[in-house]
Design a protein around this motif. Structure first.
Motif, PDB file in Angstrom:
ATOM      1  N   GLY A 166       0.831  -1.206   0.000  1.00  0.00           N
ATOM      2  CA  GLY A 166       0.000   0.000   0.000  1.00  0.00           C
ATOM      3  C   GLY A 166       0.859   1.247   0.000  1.00  0.00           C
ATOM      4  O   GLY A 166       1.737   1.413   0.860  1.00  0.00           O
ATOM      5  N   ALA A 217       0.310   6.191   4.941  1.00  0.00           N
ATOM      6  CA  ALA A 217       1.066   5.363   5.896  1.00  0.00           C
ATOM      7  C   ALA A 217       2.175   4.609   5.178  1.00  0.00           C
ATOM      8  O   ALA A 217       3.318   4.542   5.663  1.00  0.00           O
ATOM      9  CB  ALA A 217       0.116   4.398   6.609  1.00  0.00           C
ATOM     10  N   GLY A 252      -3.743   0.141  -6.208  1.00  0.00           N
ATOM     11  CA  GLY A 252      -4.957   0.915  -6.538  1.00  0.00           C
ATOM     12  C   GLY A 252      -4.943   1.351  -7.997  1.00  0.00           C
ATOM     13  O   GLY A 252      -3.877   1.424  -8.614  1.00  0.00           O
ATOM     14  N   ARG A 285      -9.406  10.984  -2.228  1.00  0.00           N
ATOM     15  CA  ARG A 285     -10.835  10.941  -1.890  1.00  0.00           C
ATOM     16  C   ARG A 285     -11.110  11.249  -0.421  1.00  0.00           C
ATOM     17  O   ARG A 285     -12.169  10.920   0.091  1.00  0.00           O
ATOM     18  CB  ARG A 285     -11.392   9.536  -2.201  1.00  0.00           C
ATOM     19  CG  ARG A 285     -11.534   9.244  -3.684  1.00  0.00           C
ATOM     20  CD  ARG A 285     -11.990   7.812  -3.929  1.00  0.00           C
ATOM     21  NE  ARG A 285     -10.981   6.865  -3.477  1.00  0.00           N
ATOM     22  CZ  ARG A 285      -9.943   6.469  -4.216  1.00  0.00           C
ATOM     23  NH1 ARG A 285      -9.812   6.899  -5.447  1.00  0.00           N
ATOM     24  NH2 ARG A 285      -9.049   5.639  -3.731  1.00  0.00           N
ATOM     25  N   GLY A 286     -10.152  11.841   0.290  1.00  0.00           N
ATOM     26  CA  GLY A 286     -10.340  12.061   1.726  1.00  0.00           C
ATOM     27  C   GLY A 286     -10.115  13.500   2.132  1.00  0.00           C
ATOM     28  O   GLY A 286     -10.813  14.417   1.697  1.00  0.00           O
ATOM     29  N   CYS A 287      -9.086  13.690   2.947  1.00  0.00           N
ATOM     30  CA  CYS A 287      -8.808  15.000   3.562  1.00  0.00           C
ATOM     31  C   CYS A 287      -8.798  16.138   2.545  1.00  0.00           C
ATOM     32  O   CYS A 287      -9.482  17.150   2.720  1.00  0.00           O
ATOM     33  CB  CYS A 287      -7.438  15.011   4.246  1.00  0.00           C
ATOM     34  SG  CYS A 287      -6.930  13.458   4.974  1.00  0.00           S
ATOM     35  N   GLN A 307      -8.969   6.592  12.295  1.00  0.00           N
ATOM     36  CA  GLN A 307      -8.652   6.768  10.878  1.00  0.00           C
ATOM     37  C   GLN A 307      -8.307   8.245  10.677  1.00  0.00           C
ATOM     38  O   GLN A 307      -9.124   9.052  10.265  1.00  0.00           O
ATOM     39  CB  GLN A 307      -9.824   6.306  10.015  1.00  0.00           C
ATOM     40  CG  GLN A 307      -9.985   4.793  10.125  1.00  0.00           C
ATOM     41  CD  GLN A 307     -11.258   4.242   9.533  1.00  0.00           C
ATOM     42  OE1 GLN A 307     -12.141   4.999   9.146  1.00  0.00           O
ATOM     43  NE2 GLN A 307     -11.357   2.936   9.463  1.00  0.00           N
ATOM     44  N   VAL A 345      -5.018  10.786   9.388  1.00  0.00           N
ATOM     45  CA  VAL A 345      -3.875  10.582   8.519  1.00  0.00           C
ATOM     46  C   VAL A 345      -2.529  10.771   9.232  1.00  0.00           C
ATOM     47  O   VAL A 345      -1.606   9.979   9.014  1.00  0.00           O
ATOM     48  CB  VAL A 345      -4.003  11.425   7.228  1.00  0.00           C
ATOM     49  CG1 VAL A 345      -3.696  12.874   7.443  1.00  0.00           C
ATOM     50  CG2 VAL A 345      -3.114  10.857   6.151  1.00  0.00           C
ATOM     51  N   PHE A 401     -14.067  19.316  10.325  1.00  0.00           N
ATOM     52  CA  PHE A 401     -13.851  20.585   9.604  1.00  0.00           C
ATOM     53  C   PHE A 401     -15.164  21.226   9.186  1.00  0.00           C
ATOM     54  O   PHE A 401     -15.332  21.650   8.050  1.00  0.00           O
ATOM     55  CB  PHE A 401     -12.935  20.349   8.407  1.00  0.00           C
ATOM     56  CG  PHE A 401     -11.511  20.065   8.805  1.00  0.00           C
ATOM     57  CD1 PHE A 401     -10.587  21.101   8.900  1.00  0.00           C
ATOM     58  CD2 PHE A 401     -11.104  18.789   9.120  1.00  0.00           C
ATOM     59  CE1 PHE A 401      -9.272  20.851   9.290  1.00  0.00           C
ATOM     60  CE2 PHE A 401      -9.796  18.518   9.503  1.00  0.00           C
ATOM     61  CZ  PHE A 401      -8.880  19.552   9.592  1.00  0.00           C
TER      62      PHE A 401
HETATM   63  C1  LIG Z   1     -14.094  11.990   3.141  1.00  0.00           C
HETATM   64  C2  LIG Z   1     -12.916  11.780   4.053  1.00  0.00           C
HETATM   65  C3  LIG Z   1     -12.326  12.857   4.653  1.00  0.00           C
HETATM   66  C4  LIG Z   1     -11.228  12.673   5.491  1.00  0.00           C
HETATM   67  N1  LIG Z   1     -10.686  13.774   6.085  1.00  0.00           N
HETATM   68  C5  LIG Z   1      -9.651  13.614   6.928  1.00  0.00           C
HETATM   69  C6  LIG Z   1      -9.066  14.749   7.564  1.00  0.00           C
HETATM   70  O1  LIG Z   1      -9.492  15.883   7.353  1.00  0.00           O
HETATM   71  N2  LIG Z   1      -8.006  14.552   8.402  1.00  0.00           N
HETATM   72  C7  LIG Z   1      -7.529  13.283   8.664  1.00  0.00           C
HETATM   73  O2  LIG Z   1      -6.590  13.148   9.446  1.00  0.00           O
HETATM   74  N3  LIG Z   1      -8.059  12.193   8.057  1.00  0.00           N
HETATM   75  C8  LIG Z   1      -9.098  12.331   7.201  1.00  0.00           C
HETATM   76  N4  LIG Z   1      -9.619  11.228   6.586  1.00  0.00           N
HETATM   77  C9  LIG Z   1      -8.997   9.905   6.851  1.00  0.00           C
HETATM   78  C10 LIG Z   1      -7.672   9.772   6.069  1.00  0.00           C
HETATM   79  O3  LIG Z   1      -7.898  10.074   4.712  1.00  0.00           O
HETATM   80  C11 LIG Z   1      -7.136   8.355   6.238  1.00  0.00           C
HETATM   81  O4  LIG Z   1      -6.958   8.121   7.627  1.00  0.00           O
HETATM   82  C12 LIG Z   1      -5.779   8.150   5.538  1.00  0.00           C
HETATM   83  O5  LIG Z   1      -5.782   8.664   4.253  1.00  0.00           O
HETATM   84  C13 LIG Z   1      -5.449   6.646   5.524  1.00  0.00           C
HETATM   85  O6  LIG Z   1      -4.162   6.446   4.963  1.00  0.00           O
HETATM   86  P1  LIG Z   1      -3.626   4.944   4.727  1.00  0.00           P
HETATM   87  O7  LIG Z   1      -2.254   5.058   4.189  1.00  0.00           O
HETATM   88  O8  LIG Z   1      -3.878   4.118   5.920  1.00  0.00           O
HETATM   89  O9  LIG Z   1      -4.608   4.347   3.605  1.00  0.00           O
HETATM   90  P2  LIG Z   1      -4.731   4.733   2.060  1.00  0.00           P
HETATM   91  O10 LIG Z   1      -4.310   6.114   1.790  1.00  0.00           O
HETATM   92  O11 LIG Z   1      -6.118   4.324   1.671  1.00  0.00           O
HETATM   93  O12 LIG Z   1      -3.668   3.784   1.343  1.00  0.00           O
HETATM   94  C14 LIG Z   1      -3.874   2.402   1.209  1.00  0.00           C
HETATM   95  C15 LIG Z   1      -3.287   1.998  -0.138  1.00  0.00           C
HETATM   96  O13 LIG Z   1      -3.167   0.576  -0.161  1.00  0.00           O
HETATM   97  C16 LIG Z   1      -3.441   0.141  -1.469  1.00  0.00           C
HETATM   98  N5  LIG Z   1      -3.779  -1.291  -1.366  1.00  0.00           N
HETATM   99  C17 LIG Z   1      -4.827  -1.853  -0.708  1.00  0.00           C
HETATM  100  N6  LIG Z   1      -4.760  -3.199  -0.792  1.00  0.00           N
HETATM  101  C18 LIG Z   1      -3.658  -3.488  -1.520  1.00  0.00           C
HETATM  102  C19 LIG Z   1      -3.048  -4.706  -1.944  1.00  0.00           C
HETATM  103  N7  LIG Z   1      -3.567  -5.895  -1.638  1.00  0.00           N
HETATM  104  N8  LIG Z   1      -1.916  -4.635  -2.679  1.00  0.00           N
HETATM  105  C20 LIG Z   1      -1.365  -3.441  -3.007  1.00  0.00           C
HETATM  106  N9  LIG Z   1      -1.902  -2.251  -2.629  1.00  0.00           N
HETATM  107  C21 LIG Z   1      -3.029  -2.292  -1.892  1.00  0.00           C
HETATM  108  C22 LIG Z   1      -4.583   1.042  -1.919  1.00  0.00           C
HETATM  109  O14 LIG Z   1      -4.660   1.085  -3.334  1.00  0.00           O
HETATM  110  C23 LIG Z   1      -4.203   2.384  -1.301  1.00  0.00           C
HETATM  111  O15 LIG Z   1      -3.508   3.220  -2.179  1.00  0.00           O
HETATM  112  C24 LIG Z   1     -10.714  11.371   5.734  1.00  0.00           C
HETATM  113  C25 LIG Z   1     -11.299  10.269   5.115  1.00  0.00           C
HETATM  114  C26 LIG Z   1     -12.395  10.461   4.291  1.00  0.00           C
HETATM  115  C27 LIG Z   1     -13.022   9.260   3.637  1.00  0.00           C
END
Ligand SMILES: Cc1cc2nc3c(=O)[nH]c(=O)nc-3n(C[C@H](O)[C@H](O)[C@H](O)COP(=O)(O)OP(=O)(O)OC[C@H]3O[C@@H](n4cnc5c(N)ncnc54)[C@H](O)[C@@H]3O)c2cc1C
Length: 471
Positions: A8, A12, A33, A43-45, A322, A324, A357
Motif C-alpha cells: 500500500g 502510511a 490501486g 478521496r479524503g482530507c 482513521q 492521517v 472541519f
Molecule cells: C471523506 C474523508 C475525509 C477525510 N478527512 C480527513 C481529515 O481531514 N483529516 C484526517 O486526518 N483524516 C481524514 N480522513 C482519513 C484519512 O484520509 C485516512 O486516515 C488516511 O488517508 C489513511 O491512509 P492509509 O495510508 O492508511 O490508507 P490509504 O491512503 O487508503 O492507502 C492504502 C493503499 O493501499 C493500497 N492497497 C490496498 N490493498 C492493496 C493490496 N492488496 N496490494 C497493493 N496495494 C493495496 C490502496 O490502493 C491504497 O492506495 C478522511 C477520510 C475520508 C473518507
C-alpha cells in the motif's frame, strides 16, 4: 530478498517506505490501486477540505451584511468549484507519484497477497494504463512486511439501500451535478462536514443519526453547539433514529426510520451513506499466514508489530482511529523498529487529536471529559464561551467555546477542546503545550497577542490555575 516489503502506497505506506529507505533498508512499496495517491489525497482530507473551504467563503459572502458589506448576490458555479478541487488534487497526486517513483526504495504497481509469511504473490491485472511498472515479478520475498492497505466504505447494513443505490464520500466528492435534496446517514466527521457543505450549496439536507449527539468522539457540549449551527443553517437533524429500510418513491429515494419510537420516513434525490469505513484486509491472504483480525482490524502492539513479529501494520487498516497523521506516524515507527533492533519506538496516543472541519470547526486533543469519566481519571475542567471574547465578537463567531482539562493535583493539561472558526488550527497551541507536559499555570503565564483567537486559552487556563495550587 528485500529487508522490508510495504503493501500500500498511501500516506502510511509512503511514510514507512521513506523512513525505511532513509535507514538504509532495502525496501519495496507495492501499490495496487487504480490511481496512485492514497485516500487522503484522492478521496479524503484534501478534496473534502478544498470543497468545504469554498462553501465557507460562500457562506461568509452571503453573511456580508453582518459587517456592513453590500454583496448583492453571492452565488456559486458548482462545475468551477469541482474543477478547482480537481486541479488541486491532480497536483497533490502528481507530487506523490514523483515521491513514490523517485524515492530511496523500489516502487511496484501491483496487488499483493501473502502466499506464505515471507512471500507475496503480485498481480497487475486491472492496472493497465494506470502507471503500471514495466515488469512486475510474480512473487517477492522479504524479511519484514508493513501492511498499509487503508480502509474502504463499510457495506450498508440498511435493508434495500444497496439495491436502491447511494453515494459514499468517494462519489459525493466528485459529483458532476448537485442534487436538490440529500439524506445523510451518519453523525461522524465526514457526515457532518458533507451535510453542511451541501446545505450551504442550497441542497435540502436531512441528516439521520443513531445516537443522541453528533460526533460521538467529542464531548456532548461540542455536539450541542454544532447541532444548533447546522439546524440554523437549514439542515434537518434527526437523532435517536433507527433506520428501517430504503425505498423508491417515484424519482426519489427514501429511508424509513423510527424516531423517538415513531415510524417516520424521508425522501430526497440522493442518499449519502456516511456510516463509517472498514479496514481493507480482504484478498491479502492473511488466513494463509495465520494472521487474524479483530472487527476487521489488523491488531498491533504500540510498536506497530502484529502477532507475527516480522509483520507490522500502519494506517487505517489497523486504526484504532482513521486519522492521517496517526497513520503516518505509525508507518514511520514500524519502519524505524524494523531498522533498529535496540532503540525501538512506540506510539503514544496521549496527544491524539480529532478535528471535524465544519464551520465552526470542532477540535480536541488528549482526554475528553467522556473518556476521563470512563477511565476514572480525576480532572478539573474550565470553559470559556466565544460570545464573551472580543476577537470572536469582531468575527461574529459567537457559536462555540474552548475548554481545558487539567490534573487537579499538578495542573498538568490533560486535554482540550474547542468549537471555533479555525478550531483545528488553534487547538495546536494545546498540542504543543501538552507535548511538553505544560501545566495550566505555565499556559496562563504565557504571553498571547491581543486581539487573537488564540488568547482565549488564557481564560480557562487562568481559571484552573486559580483553582489548583501550584505543585
Ligand atoms: C471523506 C474523508 C475525509 C477525510 N478527512 C480527513 C481529515 O481531514 N483529516 C484526517 O486526518 N483524516 C481524514 N480522513 C482519513 C484519512 O484520509 C485516512 O486516515 C488516511 O488517508 C489513511 O491512509 P492509509 O495510508 O492508511 O490508507 P490509504 O491512503 O487508503 O492507502 C492504502 C493503499 O493501499 C493500497 N492497497 C490496498 N490493498 C492493496 C493490496 N492488496 N496490494 C497493493 N496495494 C493495496 C490502496 O490502493 C491504497 O492506495 C478522511 C477520510 C475520508 C473518507
Amino acid at each position: 530478498m528485500y529487508d522490508v516489503a510495504i503493501i500500500g502506497g498511501g500516506s502510511a505506506g509512503y511514510a514507512a517506505a521513506r523512513t525505511a529507505g532513509a535507514a538504509g533498508l532495502r525496501a519495496v512499496v507495492i501499490e495496487g490501486g487504480k490511481e496512485i495517491g492514497g485516500l487522503c489525497i484522492l478521496r479524503g482530507c484534501m478534496p473534502s477540505k478544498a470543497l468545504l473551504f469554498a462553501a465557507e467563503v460562500l457562506h461568509l459572502a452571503r453573511a456580508g451584511k453582518t459587517w456592513g458589506l453590500r454583496i448583492p448576490k453571492a452565488g456559486f458555479d458548482f462545475t468551477a468549484m469541482m474543477a478547482r478541487k480537481k486541479a488541486l488534487i491532480d497536483d497533490f497526486a502528481r507530487h506523490r507519484r514523483k515521491e513514490l517513483a523517485g524515492g530511496n526504495f523500489k516502487f511496484i504497481r501491483a496487488r499483493a497477497q501473502f502466499v506464505d509469511d515471507h512471500t507475496l504473490a503480485l498481480s497487475d491485472a486491472g492496472l493497465a494504463g494506470s502507471g503500471r511498472s514495466a515488469a512486475v515479478p510474480k512473487t517477492i520475498s522479504a524479511r519484514h512486511f508493513i501492511i498499509c492497505t487503508g480502509s474502504t466504505s463499510a457495506p450498508s447494513p440498511v435493508p434495500r439501500l444497496a439495491e436502491i443505490g447511494y453515494l459514499t464520500s468517494d462519489e459525493a466528492l466528485s459529483l458532476s451535478w448537485l442534487p436538490k435534496s440529500l439524506i445523510v446517514l451518519g453523525g461522524g466527521p465526514v457526515a457532518v462536514e458533507l451535510a453542511q457543505f451541501f446545505c450551504r450549496l442550497d441542497v435540502k439536507v436531512t441528516l439521520l443519526q443513531r445516537g443522541e449527539y453528533l460526533l460521538r468522539e467529542f464531548d456532548c457540549d461540542a455536539a450541542v453547539v454544532l447541532a444548533k449551527v447546522l439546524r440554523r443553517e437549514g439542515v434537518r437533524l434527526c437523532s435517536n433514529t433507527k433506520l428501517i429500510e430504503a425505498f423508491r418513491q417515484g424519482r426519489e429515494k427514501g429511508i424509513s426510520f423510527r424516531h423517538n419510537d415513531r415510524a417516520n420516513k424521508v425522501t430526497a434525490q440522493e442518499i449519502l451513506f456516511a456510516l463509517g469505513r472498514i479496514p481493507v484486509t480482504a484478498g491479502l491472504g492473511l488466513e494463509k499466514i495465520g494472521l487474524g483480525t479483530e472487527e476487521g482490524r489488523i491488531v498491533t502492539n504500540a510498536q506497530m508489530q502484529t502477532a507475527l513479529a516480522h509483520i507490522y501494520a500502519a494506517g487505517d487498516c489497523t486504526g484504532p482511529d482513521q486519522i492521517v497523521h496517526i497513520g503516518i506516524e505509525q508507518g514511520e515507527i514500524a519502519a524505524h523498529n524494523i531498522a533498529n533492533a535496540v532503540h525501538k519506538r512506540a506510539m503514544d496516543y496521549r496527544l491524539l487529536a480529532s478535528v471535524a472541519f465544519t464551520d465552526p470547526q470542532v477540535a480536541s486533543v488528549g482526554l475528553t471529559e467522556k473518556v476521563a469519566h470512563a477511565r476514572g481519571v480525576p480532572f478539573l475542567a474550565a470553559s470559556y464561551q466565544l460570545s464573551d471574547h472580543g476577537k470572536a465578537q469582531i468575527m461574529a463567531a459567537n457559536d462555540g467555546f474552548v475548554k481545558l482539562l487539567a490534573d487537579p493535583r499538578t495542573g498538568e493539561i490533560l486535554g482540550a477542546a474547542c468549537v471555533a472558526p479555525m478550531g483545528g488550527e488553534f487547538v495546536h497551541e494545546i498540542i504543543a503545550a501538552m507535548h511538553k507536559h505544560m501545566t495550566v499555570h505555565e499556559l496562563a503565564a504565557m504571553p498571547h497577542y491581543h486581539p487573537t483567537m488564540a488568547e482565549i486559552w488564557n481564560y480557562p487556563a487562568a481559571e484552573l490555575a486559580g483553582r489548583i495550587k501550584e505543585a
